[in-house]
Design a protein around this motif. Structure first.
Motif, PDB file in Angstrom:
ATOM      1  N   PRO A  88      -6.008  13.788   7.669  1.00  0.00           N
ATOM      2  CA  PRO A  88      -4.676  13.194   7.861  1.00  0.00           C
ATOM      3  C   PRO A  88      -3.535  14.199   7.755  1.00  0.00           C
ATOM      4  CG  PRO A  88      -5.621  12.547   5.751  1.00  0.00           C
ATOM      5  CD  PRO A  88      -6.714  13.176   6.537  1.00  0.00           C
ATOM      6  N   GLU A  89      -3.743  15.286   7.010  1.00  0.00           N
ATOM      7  CA  GLU A  89      -2.676  16.275   6.843  1.00  0.00           C
ATOM      8  C   GLU A  89      -2.842  17.472   7.766  1.00  0.00           C
ATOM      9  OE1 GLU A  89      -1.090  16.425   2.542  1.00  0.00           O
ATOM     10  OE2 GLU A  89      -3.253  16.071   2.301  1.00  0.00           O
ATOM     11  N   SER A  90      -3.761  17.374   8.731  1.00  0.00           N
ATOM     12  CA  SER A  90      -3.940  18.462   9.687  1.00  0.00           C
ATOM     13  C   SER A  90      -2.745  18.515  10.635  1.00  0.00           C
ATOM     14  CB  SER A  90      -5.232  18.263  10.481  1.00  0.00           C
ATOM     15  OG  SER A  90      -5.132  17.088  11.277  1.00  0.00           O
ATOM     16  N   ASP A  91      -2.608  19.636  11.333  1.00  0.00           N
ATOM     17  CA  ASP A  91      -1.470  19.810  12.241  1.00  0.00           C
ATOM     18  C   ASP A  91      -1.471  18.769  13.347  1.00  0.00           C
ATOM     19  OD1 ASP A  91      -0.615  21.973  10.779  1.00  0.00           O
ATOM     20  OD2 ASP A  91      -1.652  23.457  12.019  1.00  0.00           O
ATOM     21  N   GLY A  92      -2.667  18.349  13.787  1.00  0.00           N
ATOM     22  CA  GLY A  92      -2.738  17.393  14.879  1.00  0.00           C
ATOM     23  C   GLY A  92      -2.270  16.004  14.484  1.00  0.00           C
ATOM     24  N   ILE A  93      -2.639  15.562  13.272  1.00  0.00           N
ATOM     25  CA  ILE A  93      -2.299  14.214  12.819  1.00  0.00           C
ATOM     26  C   ILE A  93      -0.925  14.185  12.138  1.00  0.00           C
ATOM     27  CG2 ILE A  93      -2.931  12.364  11.226  1.00  0.00           C
ATOM     28  CD1 ILE A  93      -4.742  12.342  13.563  1.00  0.00           C
ATOM     29  N   SER A  94      -0.725  15.080  11.187  1.00  0.00           N
ATOM     30  CA  SER A  94       0.542  15.177  10.435  1.00  0.00           C
ATOM     31  C   SER A  94       0.954  13.833   9.838  1.00  0.00           C
ATOM     32  CB  SER A  94       1.655  15.714  11.343  1.00  0.00           C
ATOM     33  OG  SER A  94       1.326  16.996  11.833  1.00  0.00           O
ATOM     34  N   ALA A  95       0.025  13.175   9.134  1.00  0.00           N
ATOM     35  CA  ALA A  95       0.347  11.912   8.483  1.00  0.00           C
ATOM     36  C   ALA A  95       1.248  12.152   7.284  1.00  0.00           C
ATOM     37  CB  ALA A  95      -0.936  11.219   8.048  1.00  0.00           C
ATOM     38  N   ALA A 128       0.833  -1.203   0.000  1.00  0.00           N
ATOM     39  CA  ALA A 128       0.000   0.000   0.000  1.00  0.00           C
ATOM     40  C   ALA A 128       0.862   1.245   0.000  1.00  0.00           C
ATOM     41  CB  ALA A 128      -0.902   0.008   1.230  1.00  0.00           C
ATOM     42  N   GLN A 129       0.356   2.258  -0.689  1.00  0.00           N
ATOM     43  CA  GLN A 129       0.937   3.605  -0.617  1.00  0.00           C
ATOM     44  C   GLN A 129      -0.171   4.506  -0.109  1.00  0.00           C
ATOM     45  OE1 GLN A 129       1.527   6.250  -4.115  1.00  0.00           O
ATOM     46  NE2 GLN A 129       3.695   6.219  -3.536  1.00  0.00           N
ATOM     47  N   GLY A 130       0.019   5.078   1.075  1.00  0.00           N
ATOM     48  CA  GLY A 130      -1.032   5.891   1.661  1.00  0.00           C
ATOM     49  C   GLY A 130      -0.525   6.727   2.816  1.00  0.00           C
ATOM     50  N   PHE A 131      -1.442   7.516   3.395  1.00  0.00           N
ATOM     51  CA  PHE A 131      -1.092   8.377   4.522  1.00  0.00           C
ATOM     52  C   PHE A 131      -1.066   7.552   5.805  1.00  0.00           C
ATOM     53  CE2 PHE A 131      -2.503  11.669   1.555  1.00  0.00           C
ATOM     54  CZ  PHE A 131      -1.480  12.607   1.728  1.00  0.00           C
ATOM     55  N   VAL A 132       0.073   7.633   6.512  1.00  0.00           N
ATOM     56  CA  VAL A 132       0.270   6.873   7.739  1.00  0.00           C
ATOM     57  C   VAL A 132       0.695   7.825   8.852  1.00  0.00           C
ATOM     58  CG1 VAL A 132       1.550   5.000   8.858  1.00  0.00           C
ATOM     59  CG2 VAL A 132       0.960   4.829   6.427  1.00  0.00           C
ATOM     60  N   ALA A 133       0.145   7.630  10.037  1.00  0.00           N
ATOM     61  CA  ALA A 133       0.520   8.433  11.212  1.00  0.00           C
ATOM     62  C   ALA A 133       0.611   7.512  12.416  1.00  0.00           C
ATOM     63  CB  ALA A 133      -0.499   9.531  11.470  1.00  0.00           C
ATOM     64  N   GLU A 134       1.493   7.852  13.359  1.00  0.00           N
ATOM     65  CA  GLU A 134       1.584   7.105  14.608  1.00  0.00           C
ATOM     66  C   GLU A 134       0.798   7.846  15.676  1.00  0.00           C
ATOM     67  OE1 GLU A 134       4.886   4.922  17.501  1.00  0.00           O
ATOM     68  OE2 GLU A 134       5.531   6.273  15.902  1.00  0.00           O
ATOM     69  N   CYS A 135      -0.132   7.163  16.309  1.00  0.00           N
ATOM     70  CA  CYS A 135      -1.028   7.801  17.270  1.00  0.00           C
ATOM     71  C   CYS A 135      -1.040   7.034  18.595  1.00  0.00           C
ATOM     72  CB  CYS A 135      -2.455   7.866  16.720  1.00  0.00           C
ATOM     73  SG  CYS A 135      -2.648   8.901  15.256  1.00  0.00           S
ATOM     74  N   GLY A 136      -1.423   7.736  19.645  1.00  0.00           N
ATOM     75  CA  GLY A 136      -1.588   7.104  20.940  1.00  0.00           C
ATOM     76  C   GLY A 136      -3.000   6.591  21.122  1.00  0.00           C
ATOM     77  N   ILE A 137      -3.175   5.684  22.068  1.00  0.00           N
ATOM     78  CA  ILE A 137      -4.483   5.102  22.363  1.00  0.00           C
ATOM     79  C   ILE A 137      -4.778   5.258  23.848  1.00  0.00           C
ATOM     80  CG2 ILE A 137      -5.884   3.003  22.380  1.00  0.00           C
ATOM     81  CD1 ILE A 137      -5.332   3.947  19.581  1.00  0.00           C
ATOM     82  N   LEU A 138      -5.942   5.800  24.155  1.00  0.00           N
ATOM     83  CA  LEU A 138      -6.410   5.862  25.538  1.00  0.00           C
ATOM     84  C   LEU A 138      -7.285   4.641  25.802  1.00  0.00           C
ATOM     85  CD1 LEU A 138      -7.424   9.618  25.982  1.00  0.00           C
ATOM     86  CD2 LEU A 138      -5.370   8.483  26.824  1.00  0.00           C
ATOM     87  N   SER A 139      -7.134   4.034  26.966  1.00  0.00           N
ATOM     88  CA  SER A 139      -7.883   2.820  27.273  1.00  0.00           C
ATOM     89  C   SER A 139      -9.292   3.108  27.766  1.00  0.00           C
ATOM     90  CB  SER A 139      -7.138   1.999  28.333  1.00  0.00           C
ATOM     91  OG  SER A 139      -6.969   2.767  29.515  1.00  0.00           O
TER      92      SER A 139
END
Length: 418
Positions: A403-410, A280-291
């Motif tokens: 995905p390209e917003s400042d918060g996500i920055s994928a 795949a070629q796509g937008f990828v971002a690393e994010c945190g998860i809250l439980s």
């Protein structure tokens, strides 16, 4: 009653009618009554326990059901001994009323009753739970079902029974078929792809959409976005299939995109290799998860839970942006245990999601607060030990930020899914 290598020579010499199970006898009676000479029954016409004969005949089954003059379905029978005709019809609130001829003369009585919805449904009964029966039903040109509420006839454009009649179109969305199929049972979990192979090939022949390993290549993102409806049973896993594949896990699944034909697949480009590796070629971002689940103040995320109530039953968690300060970006649904951090692959964007919510679900929020204009459907991934840029699926998510917003920055990446 089955055919094996040990008795096939006796079978070829003829099978006495009286030795057949009741369901088979009823099928023979119906076949003779409509003037058809031949009847195909899988347990008799395929040599049971013979892998070579099974391999030869399994590939022909689509043609058998597609070209059959009529398919007979004993929908209400638990086993071959019960027969097609139910002896215990339930007609609650039944009343008898006189029947008058066109000349005004009383010609007898007829019974009227309130139908039992499950029993009048063509999908009601034990046969509905058999995985192989779904393909057979889809492929049949004509099918006659025997249910506890009576007989039901279905052809390419009509469904009619002793109680109702209406125009009929079988579901055309592959994800809807997969969702139905995932709720069925198979004797052998290894048949999970084989039991749909004939149907997939038949659809490919009509649409010219390439079909590989249970996947249509024109709609890969939609087929990636599945959720387990219940807790996973590891005993039903198919280790030979990649983690992203719907058939890799057993049990009922939810395909959220099956009735949302408004998603745009503007993000990933996919290449499906014969081995099952998906590039795949796509937008990828690393994010945190809250439980934790969204709090009351998280209006937008609670809107998702209200609009899609099944999310509330499968332990949703919150996705956090990688930015500082972190903000809530969406809902995560894991296949198994949760993780504190995941990689997010953007699959599809759902434009005018707010209109869908308000028009179809009729959800209203005060002063427009929390209304999600565009929703993003994502795949949750974890790095695989197989190498750099190789990932395994761990779940799916719904994201409310671009995905390209400042918060996500994928970032746009080339990755491999295994």
């Amino acid at each position: 009653m089955i055919t094996t290598r040990d008795n096939i020579h006796h079978r070829l010499g003829g099978i006495p009618f009286g030795s057949l199970p009741k369901t088979f006898q009823d099928a023979v009676t119906v076949t003779r009554a409509i003037g058809i000479r031949y009847l195909w029954i899988d347990s008799l016409c395929i040599i049971q326990g013979d892998k070579q004969d099974w391999a030869n005949e399994a590939g022909k089954m689509a043609g058998v059901y597609q070209n059959a003059h009529l398919v007979i379905a004993a929908s209400g029978a638990e086993n071959p001994e019960q027969g097609c005709y139910s002896s215990q019809r339930r007609c609650p609130y039944a009343v008898s009323v006189p029947y008058y001829s066109s000349r005004g003369r009383k010609d007898g009585l007829m019974w009227l009753s309130v139908p039992v919805q499950r029993e009048t449904s063509p999908y009601w009964g034990p046969l509905r739970q058999r995985g192989w029966a779904l393909q057979e039903s889809c492929l049949a040109r004509r099918i006659l079902r025997f249910t506890p509420a009576g007989m039901i006839w279905r052809c390419s454009g009509l469904m009619t029974s002793e109680r109702y009649s209406f125009a009929w179109i079988y579901p055309e969305v592959w994800e809807e078929i997969l969702e139905d199929f995932s709720d069925c049972k198979l004797t052998y979990k290894e048949d999970r792809l084989v039991a749909l192979e004939g149907l997939g090939r038949a659809i490919q022949e009509v649409t010219r959409d390439k079909y590989t390993l249970g996947i249509f290549e024109s709609s890969i993102p939609e087929q990636l976005f599945w959720m387990l409806e219940d807790a996973a049973d590891e005993a039903e896993d198919l280790a030979a299939l990649p983690s992203w594949h719907w058939a890799s896990r057993g049990g009922p699944k939810i395909f959220m995109t099956k009735d949302t034909q408004v998603c745009e697949r503007s993000y990933p480009q996919f290449i499906l290799e014969p081995s099952g590796i998906l590039k795949a070629q796509g937008f990828v971002a690393e994010c945190g998860i809250l439980s934790t689940r969204p709090g009351r103040a998280d209006v937008a995320l609670n809107q998702l839970l209200l609009a899609h109530p099944y999310l509330q039953h499968i332990s949703p968690r919150c996705i956090q942006t990688p930015s500082r300060p972190a903000q809530l970006a969406g809902i995560a649904v894991f296949d198994d245990e949760g993780y504190e951090r995941v990689h997010v692959l953007f699959l599809m964007q759902w434009e005018e999601y707010d209109r869908w919510v308000q028009d179809r679900i009729n959800l209203k929020f005060p002063h427009g607060k929390g209304i999600i204009k565009t929703l993003y459907l994502v795949l949750l991934l974890r790095p695989s030990p197989a190498g750099e840029g190789i990932f395994k699926r761990v779940g799916v998510g719904l994201v409310i930020l671009d995905p390209e917003s400042d918060g996500i920055s994928a970032t746009l990446k080339n990755i491999t899914l295994v």
